[in-house]
Design a protein around this motif. Structure first.
Motif, PDB file in Angstrom:
ATOM      1  N   ASN A 130      10.692  -8.280  -3.964  1.00  0.00           N
ATOM      2  CA  ASN A 130       9.472  -7.625  -4.450  1.00  0.00           C
ATOM      3  C   ASN A 130       8.239  -8.507  -4.272  1.00  0.00           C
ATOM      4  O   ASN A 130       7.210  -8.261  -4.899  1.00  0.00           O
ATOM      5  CB  ASN A 130       9.599  -7.259  -5.930  1.00  0.00           C
TER       6      ASN A 130
ATOM      7  N   LEU B  55       5.551  -9.906  -1.525  1.00  0.00           N
ATOM      8  CA  LEU B  55       4.995  -9.837  -0.182  1.00  0.00           C
ATOM      9  C   LEU B  55       4.172 -11.091   0.078  1.00  0.00           C
ATOM     10  O   LEU B  55       3.273 -11.423  -0.701  1.00  0.00           O
ATOM     11  CB  LEU B  55       4.115  -8.596  -0.031  1.00  0.00           C
TER      12      LEU B  55
ATOM     13  N   GLU C 188       2.917  -9.085  -5.710  1.00  0.00           N
ATOM     14  CA  GLU C 188       4.123  -8.537  -6.314  1.00  0.00           C
ATOM     15  C   GLU C 188       4.136  -7.026  -6.094  1.00  0.00           C
ATOM     16  O   GLU C 188       3.213  -6.323  -6.505  1.00  0.00           O
ATOM     17  CB  GLU C 188       4.209  -8.841  -7.809  1.00  0.00           C
ATOM     18  N   LEU C 189       5.177  -6.534  -5.426  1.00  0.00           N
ATOM     19  CA  LEU C 189       5.307  -5.116  -5.159  1.00  0.00           C
ATOM     20  C   LEU C 189       5.681  -4.367  -6.439  1.00  0.00           C
ATOM     21  O   LEU C 189       6.307  -4.927  -7.336  1.00  0.00           O
ATOM     22  CB  LEU C 189       6.364  -4.876  -4.083  1.00  0.00           C
TER      23      LEU C 189
ATOM     24  N   VAL D  18       5.757   1.283  -1.263  1.00  0.00           N
ATOM     25  CA  VAL D  18       6.404  -0.029  -1.226  1.00  0.00           C
ATOM     26  C   VAL D  18       7.416  -0.086  -0.089  1.00  0.00           C
ATOM     27  O   VAL D  18       7.488  -1.077   0.656  1.00  0.00           O
ATOM     28  CB  VAL D  18       7.069  -0.350  -2.577  1.00  0.00           C
TER      29      VAL D  18
ATOM     30  N   ILE E 289       5.465  -0.569   3.154  1.00  0.00           N
ATOM     31  CA  ILE E 289       4.969  -1.936   3.298  1.00  0.00           C
ATOM     32  C   ILE E 289       6.110  -2.863   3.706  1.00  0.00           C
ATOM     33  O   ILE E 289       5.968  -3.703   4.615  1.00  0.00           O
ATOM     34  CB  ILE E 289       4.319  -2.417   1.987  1.00  0.00           C
ATOM     35  N   ARG E 290       7.263  -2.735   3.061  1.00  0.00           N
ATOM     36  CA  ARG E 290       8.421  -3.573   3.406  1.00  0.00           C
ATOM     37  C   ARG E 290       8.838  -3.342   4.856  1.00  0.00           C
ATOM     38  O   ARG E 290       9.107  -4.296   5.605  1.00  0.00           O
ATOM     39  CB  ARG E 290       9.590  -3.262   2.479  1.00  0.00           C
TER      40      ARG E 290
ATOM     41  N   TRP F 229       0.225   0.033  -5.061  1.00  0.00           N
ATOM     42  CA  TRP F 229       1.581  -0.396  -4.703  1.00  0.00           C
ATOM     43  C   TRP F 229       1.892  -1.854  -5.038  1.00  0.00           C
ATOM     44  O   TRP F 229       3.007  -2.318  -4.824  1.00  0.00           O
ATOM     45  CB  TRP F 229       1.849  -0.154  -3.217  1.00  0.00           C
ATOM     46  N   GLY F 230       0.936  -2.584  -5.607  1.00  0.00           N
ATOM     47  CA  GLY F 230       1.225  -3.975  -5.931  1.00  0.00           C
ATOM     48  C   GLY F 230       0.055  -4.687  -6.570  1.00  0.00           C
ATOM     49  O   GLY F 230      -0.999  -4.090  -6.830  1.00  0.00           O
TER      50      GLY F 230
ATOM     51  N   VAL G  64       8.193  -9.910   3.641  1.00  0.00           N
ATOM     52  CA  VAL G  64       8.770  -9.894   2.302  1.00  0.00           C
ATOM     53  C   VAL G  64       9.462 -11.242   2.119  1.00  0.00           C
ATOM     54  O   VAL G  64      10.124 -11.738   3.052  1.00  0.00           O
ATOM     55  CB  VAL G  64       9.769  -8.736   2.141  1.00  0.00           C
TER      56      VAL G  64
END
Length: 306
Positions: A54, A56, A68-69, A78, A81-82, A214-215, A249
């Motif tokens: 979690n 990035l 932090e996601l 999320v 993004i990953r 998202w984070g 990540v």
């Protein structure tokens, strides 16, 4: 060609206008709320470690940004993004739109606001559903709502008592656009976010529930604020914009390059005392954006060289 989605201040109206740039957010922002520096926590047991899956890691020519996601808030975003980070999509991309006292935007392979990934656009996740098991800590209750933190992310939500009145035993919540919050850029339509995202340089509450969160930047906000500010139309950066050199990540990085991030646990007594102190100091002007969580960042590389 995609249009421009523009947030207007003044009467907190939202207007959309056609144009050449895609997936934009905002106009000139309101003044920032000064933050009150928190006291350092005393007990090691009151820290929590951000899971490597979690976290990035955004390396830029200006320094490193750690986000932090928040999969509980925006699982689709999320996951995107990953996926893009693991495929190296973001490596080398410019911070093509940066507006001081507002946000820094990137994620466009064309660098002009028109580009996106080859994957389909995402369904908007402006709000999420919270139940009694969601790791939420309240710090204030303005007008019957609750504001607080879900891990490191500032959020607002309906009160717990309303859970008994809903069919699924859950209530609505949404991320609050405080400094460091990560949001997804989009076109005029709600379901048009793809790969472009932005990191908040300052607070901008007019974005709440209008762009998917998202984070949260947990380290490197000073890097976000150091990025070259746009000098073109609508905050576009001309000349030589700053860029991301690598985005991954943390779990996908070699162990000696993987940062470990510890944050004061918002469920701890130290956090509650800190939040109470800041709320008392700010009085009627208190905002959840006034609270900055203490963070420790280490890497094996740094530890070996110490």
């Amino acid at each position: 060609m995609r249009g421009v989605s523009t947030i207007l201040t003044g009467l907190a109206a939202l207007a959309c206008a056609g144009g050449a740039m895609a997936q934009d957010v905002g106009g000139p922002p309101p003044p920032a709320v000064p933050q009150t520096a928190p006291a350092a926590p005393a007990a090691v047991s009151e820290w929590r470690t951000v899971p490597a899956g979690n976290l990035l890691v955004i390396d830029t020519n200006r320094g490193q940004i750690l986000v932090e996601l928040a999969p509980e808030v925006a699982p689709l975003h999320v996951d995107r993004i990953r996926l893009l980070a693991r495929r190296g999509f973001y490596d080398g991309l410019a911070w093509h739109r940066v507006i001081d006292w507002f946000m820094a935007q990137t994620g466009d392979p064309l660098g002009n606001g028109e580009g996106q990934s080859p994957y389909p656009d995402l369904t908007a996740e402006f709000t999420f559903r919270r139940d009694s098991q969601t790791p939420f800590t309240s710090v204030a209750a303005p007008s019957g709502a609750l504001v607080g933190f879900l891990h490191s992310l500032p959020v607002q939500t309906q009160p717990d008592a309303a859970m008994a009145l809903t069919g699924d035993g859950k209530v609505h919540g949404w991320g609050l656009y405080c400094p460091g919050v990560a949001g997804m850029a989009r076109d005029e339509g709600n379901d048009t976010a793809n790969s472009q995202f932005f990191l908040m340089r300052q607070a901008y509450p007019a974005l709440d529930k209008r762009y998917s969160v998202w984070g949260m930047v947990v380290s490197g906000l000073e890097v976000v604020r150091a990025l070259k500010v746009g000098d073109g139309d609508n905050g576009m950066v001309t000349g030589s914009p700053d860029h991301m050199t690598r985005v991954r990540v943390a779990v996908d990085l070699p162990p000696d390059e993987r940062p470990t991030v510890r944050i004061l646990d918002t469920g701890s007594g130290t956090f509650r005392a800190m939040a109470d102190r800041i709320r008392a100091t700010r009085g009627a002007d208190f905002s959840v954006c006034d609270i900055t969580l203490p963070v420790e960042v280490t890497t094996r590389q740094a530890a070996a060289g110490a």
